[in-house]
Design an enzyme around this catalytic site. Structure first.
Site, PDB file in Angstrom:
ATOM      1  N   ASP A 211       0.778  -1.187  -0.027  1.00 51.30           N
ATOM      2  CA  ASP A 211      -0.012  -0.066   0.078  1.00 51.30           C
ATOM      3  C   ASP A 211       0.895   1.219  -0.142  1.00 51.30           C
ATOM      4  O   ASP A 211       0.386   2.391  -0.145  1.00 51.30           O
ATOM      5  CB  ASP A 211      -1.010  -0.095   1.399  1.00 51.30           C
ATOM      6  CG  ASP A 211      -1.898   1.003   1.268  1.00 51.30           C
ATOM      7  OD1 ASP A 211      -2.475   1.335  -0.064  1.00 51.30           O
ATOM      8  OD2 ASP A 211      -2.197   1.815   2.285  1.00 51.30           O
ATOM      9  N   SER A 235      -7.038   5.227  -0.032  1.00 54.26           N
ATOM     10  CA  SER A 235      -7.292   4.149  -0.563  1.00 54.26           C
ATOM     11  C   SER A 235      -8.926   3.828  -0.300  1.00 54.26           C
ATOM     12  O   SER A 235      -9.319   3.811   0.770  1.00 54.26           O
ATOM     13  CB  SER A 235      -6.486   3.211  -0.004  1.00 54.26           C
ATOM     14  OG  SER A 235      -5.170   3.377  -0.131  1.00 54.26           O
ATOM     15  N   GLN A 285      -5.487  -1.653  -6.789  1.00 52.82           N
ATOM     16  CA  GLN A 285      -6.285  -0.795  -5.734  1.00 52.82           C
ATOM     17  C   GLN A 285      -6.742   0.519  -6.451  1.00 52.82           C
ATOM     18  O   GLN A 285      -6.273   1.031  -7.447  1.00 52.82           O
ATOM     19  CB  GLN A 285      -5.037  -0.121  -4.800  1.00 52.82           C
ATOM     20  CG  GLN A 285      -5.646   0.746  -3.743  1.00 52.82           C
ATOM     21  CD  GLN A 285      -4.316   1.275  -2.890  1.00 52.82           C
ATOM     22  OE1 GLN A 285      -3.693   2.291  -3.234  1.00 52.82           O
ATOM     23  NE2 GLN A 285      -4.188   0.518  -1.703  1.00 52.82           N
TER      24      GLN A 285
END
Length: 294
Positions: A211, A235, A285
């Protein structure tokens, strides 16, 4: 530069191990904490990594995680503990599936499904790693890059940095106008110390790392940067597939790019390769991205 400086190396890795070492409060419930120094909201890779720890501890250790899919639904408060409630969806002959929900103040901040598989033999192939990418020792360290932008340092000069992150191109936190548009963002990463041999722990560390830079590849397409004069983001969801065995404390190349951005959202995808070209994991993502003034 005044004030506390970031903890790095094995000391930062040991802090990460403490963060990932959840307290088990009953058979399917766990409790996690955040680092004492950190951003104003819980880092997404941390909560995803902790959710995977919780799920993995309820599964036969002979079964290894091969995929996870999660949604970030509320910002987490780093000053408050996080409760992880795990649901056993299924234990089959080859696969186990778990649902892990992270809660603060009795409300979910993140939820994830993860699937675990016993080891099997089968077809084996993968696309090659990107050619002509300089190795990790040929690109600047994070310390080298940060020294050029003291005014952009902010919290990054104080929070623990358990990952050794080395950008092949310009990162997204440089000054507006200093970043050329590039279709790919490539970053060398590894845990900046030594991890125990537990495969689940290495998977959780890779989840934590996945991430860190993925969403930045959306900005890279446009030569955009984070913060004042650029873009702020968060996110929305995160998916990760584990393909082959690996150690998160050995170098891997994170090759990221963005196939689409629209409606204040950007989609990013990435592949992770070892130094000898083995494809170990893939990530996807989507994030919320909004422009901000200078």
């Amino acid at each position: 530069m005044s004030g506390p400086t970031a903890v790095t190396g094995q000391a930062a890795v040991d802090q990460l191990l403490e963060v990932l070492d959840l307290e088990q409060t009953d058979d399917m419930t766990f409790r996690g904490i955040s680092p004492p120094v950190g951003p104003q909201r819980v880092y997404g890779g941390q909560v995803a990594g902790q959710a995977l720890v919780a799920a993995g501890r309820t599964v036969d250790p002979e079964r290894f995680v091969h995929s996870l899919h999660g949604y970030f639904v509320r910002p987490g408060d780093p000053a408050e503990p996080i409760e992880y409630q795990v649901e056993n969806i299924r234990d089959g002959r080859s696969f186990s599936v778990r649902r892990s929900v992270a809660l603060q103040h009795d409300k979910p901040i993140f939820f994830m499904s993860a699937s675990f598989q016993r080891q099997e033999e089968g077809l084996d192939h993968h696309a090659p790693s990107p050619p002509d990418v300089p190795g990790p020792d040929e690109v600047p360290t994070m310390t080298d890059r940060l020294s050029r932008y003291p005014e952009r340092l902010g919290i990054w000069g104080r929070i623990p940095r358990p990952m050794d992150v080395r950008y092949v191109g310009e990162p997204g936190w440089v000054r507006p106008g200093d970043r050329p548009a590039e279709p790919h963002q490539r970053v060398w990463m590894r845990i900046d110390g030594k991890l125990p041999d537990d495969p689940l722990l290495h998977a959780c560390a890779l989840t934590y790392a996945s991430d860190l830079t993925l969403l930045d590849s959306v900005l890279s397409v446009h030569g955009e940067v984070w913060g004042p004069g650029g873009v702020v983001g968060a996110s929305l969801d995160h998916a990760l597939w584990f393909h082959r065995s690996f150690r998160a404390d050995e170098w891997f190349l994170y090759d990221c790019w963005s196939p689409s951005a629209s409606g204040a959202r950007g989609l990013a995808t990435g592949r992770m390769f070892t130094t000898d070209g083995r494809h170990i994991a893939s990530a996807v993502q989507e994030g919320l991205l909004r422009r901000v003034g200078a």
